[in-house]
Write a protein that holds these residues in place. Structure first.
Motif: not given
Length: 508
Positions: A128-129, A138, A125, A140-145
């Protein structure tokens, strides 16, 4: 586990410790790590200081102190002669430090985490943001939130994406020279309890070599090498043979790395706190990396718990930056002085070092001041009182004062520090009425608070004598074992004011 109260980014020793601490405070924790799995290779951070061992013991990991090796003698050499040697004071309920590989430390902490139902660990994981709002963070791990009220970033020195998302700079510099590390297993009688520091040996001219004994007949060797060094198998073998001669050995692990001296511009950005190498990088001489990252985790954990449980206002979290950023600056100052001696960057610096080494002036030779707890003397949470004596001589602890960590000592049935870390602790002299203090302080906050009389803990009077506590004093101890106040001629209202200050509560 339900929704996490805190997301911890990074499953290294600092993140592991933070997760265990938060769970101990009753909070559900989600740990994220970008790696696919645990990588249990290499010694990496090997030296754990007494106060870190104390904390891990409180978290149910006493094996670190039990399995680690404590060398007894440090020998320092210049070229072909020994300049001096010294030994640690090994008295006390815990060793002053142990050498134990980071891989083994992580195994022990992983076992404690596996037994804690409030902690979930997710590998693979990569964060990324990060986005914050009034209600939480919030992640973000790629598409995972993912989402939690707070985030504690323990993602290591390479966590540039996390710092960038927070608008945090990581100012400082990197040293040109590289360092080659090898873990070697060998039978070396007489070496088991001695740390050796070599300045300018004939087998590494102009640079240093450090040799640390570790458990299981393993030795950690650090060579300072040129910036363009190529770690070929033949050259590594040659370097090892120059130290060991024709003795048999096994090369267990090797790595080449560069030292850095950097600090984050902020260690708290809203609902996100930065800890460990994610917030500060220092040269390892003096073992101030992991041994400052773990106190980061403890400082952050008790304050996050106090806010999340409603025991303190959110402004308490700003004091995490106040206290731990100051500690990081202190470490940068100490390690910077060491590196200026070890790797002088000017002709004058090189001449000075050569003169000091030729004279064998032990008091001027800086091979690293060993890690020590930072003193929160100037913290807004500390009630001024007994004056702070200043930085003590190398290898010694400062006398007790507000802001200093509570000395550990043996008491009937255990250690004094074992009474800390479940909440605030109020220690009272024999002239103080404990029931009255408990009644008044119970009106200040619902945070866990224990009120204990020194004479009740140790009826011989030895504890009060060790601390230098007067019969009419009250000592308020924070959940991280630091002294928040030493109140002379103490009354309950004085102690209540000190407790309010330590939690950033507004006094009515």
């Amino acid at each position: 586990m339900g929704s996490p109260a805190v997301i911890v980014i990074g499953a290294g020793p600092v993140g592991q410790t933070a997760a265990l601490l938060l769970a101990r405070w009753g909070l559900p924790v989600l740990v994220l790590d970008q790696r696919p799995r645990r990588d249990l290779e290499g010694s990496r951070s090997i030296c754990q200081q007494r106060d870190v061992l104390d904390l891990w013991s409180a978290l149910g990991v006493p094996e670190a102190a039990e399995e680690g090796l404590t060398w007894t003698t440090a020998r320092t050499y210049y070229r072909d002669r020994e300049l001096f040697s010294w030994s640690f004071d090994l008295r006390g309920p815990l060793p002053p430090f142990v050498n134990l590989s980071q891989s083994r430390t992580e195994e022990l902490l992983d076992a404690a985490i596996a037994a804690q139902p409030r902690i979930e660990v997710r590998w693979d994981h990569e964060v990324t943001d990060l986005e914050q709002d009034a209600g939480g963070v919030t992640v973000r791990c790629g598409e995972r939130v993912l989402r939690a009220p707070y985030v504690l970033a323990c993602a290591g020195g390479r966590a540039s994406g996390v710092r960038r998302a927070l608008g945090v700079t990581f100012d400082g510099h990197s040293f040109d020279d590289l360092f080659l590390i090898c873990d070697i297993r060998a039978d070396l009688p007489g070496w088991e309890n001695v740390r050796r520091f070599h300045f300018d040996p004939e087998w590494n001219p102009g640079r240093q070599v450090l040799i640390h004994p570790c458990p299981d007949s393993t030795y950690r060797v650090d060579w300072q090498v040129p910036p363009d060094y190529d770690a070929t198998p033949d050259d590594i073998s040659r370097k090892i043979r120059q130290i060991l001669g024709d003795r048999e050995y096994t090369l267990v692990w090797q790595s080449v790395y560069r030292f850095h001296s950097r600090i984050a511009s902020r260690m708290r950005v809203g609902r996100v706190l930065l800890a460990g190498d994610c917030a500060h990088l220092v040269a390892p001489f003096g073992a101030r990396g992991l041994n400052s990252g773990v106190p980061d985790a403890e400082n952050a954990a008790w304050k996050l718990a106090a806010v999340l449980h409603g025991w303190a206002p959110e402004e308490l979290l700003e004091t995490y930056h106040d206290e731990r950023h100051a500690a990081a600056l202190e470490n940068l100052q100490v390690t910077g002085a060491t590196m200026r001696f070890l790797v002088p960057g000017t002709p004058a610096g090189r001449a000075h070092r050569r003169d000091v080494l030729e004279r064998g002036a032990a008091e001027e030779i800086d091979s690293g001041r060993f890690a020590e707890p930072y003193w929160y003397v100037d913290s807004p949470l500390t009630t001024p009182g007994r004056p702070f004596a200043g930085r003590p001589p190398k290898g010694q602890s400062p006398p007790p004062a507000p802001g200093v960590i509570l000395p550990d000592c043996s008491i009937p049935g255990g250690r004094l520090r074992e009474l800390c870390r479940a909440g605030f602790l109020l220690l009272l002299g024999e002239m103080c009425d404990s029931s009255l203090f408990a009644q008044i302080l119970g009106k200040v906050t619902t945070a866990p608070l224990a009120v204990r009389e020194l004479a009740e803990i140790d009826g011989t009077g030895a504890l009060a004598e060790t601390l230098g506590a007067a019969p009419d004093e009250a000592w308020l101890i924070r959940p991280d074992a630091h002294i928040a106040a030493i109140i002379p001629h103490a009354g309950p209202d004085d102690a209540a004011a000190a407790l309010s200050r330590a939690l950033r509560l507004r006094v009515q």
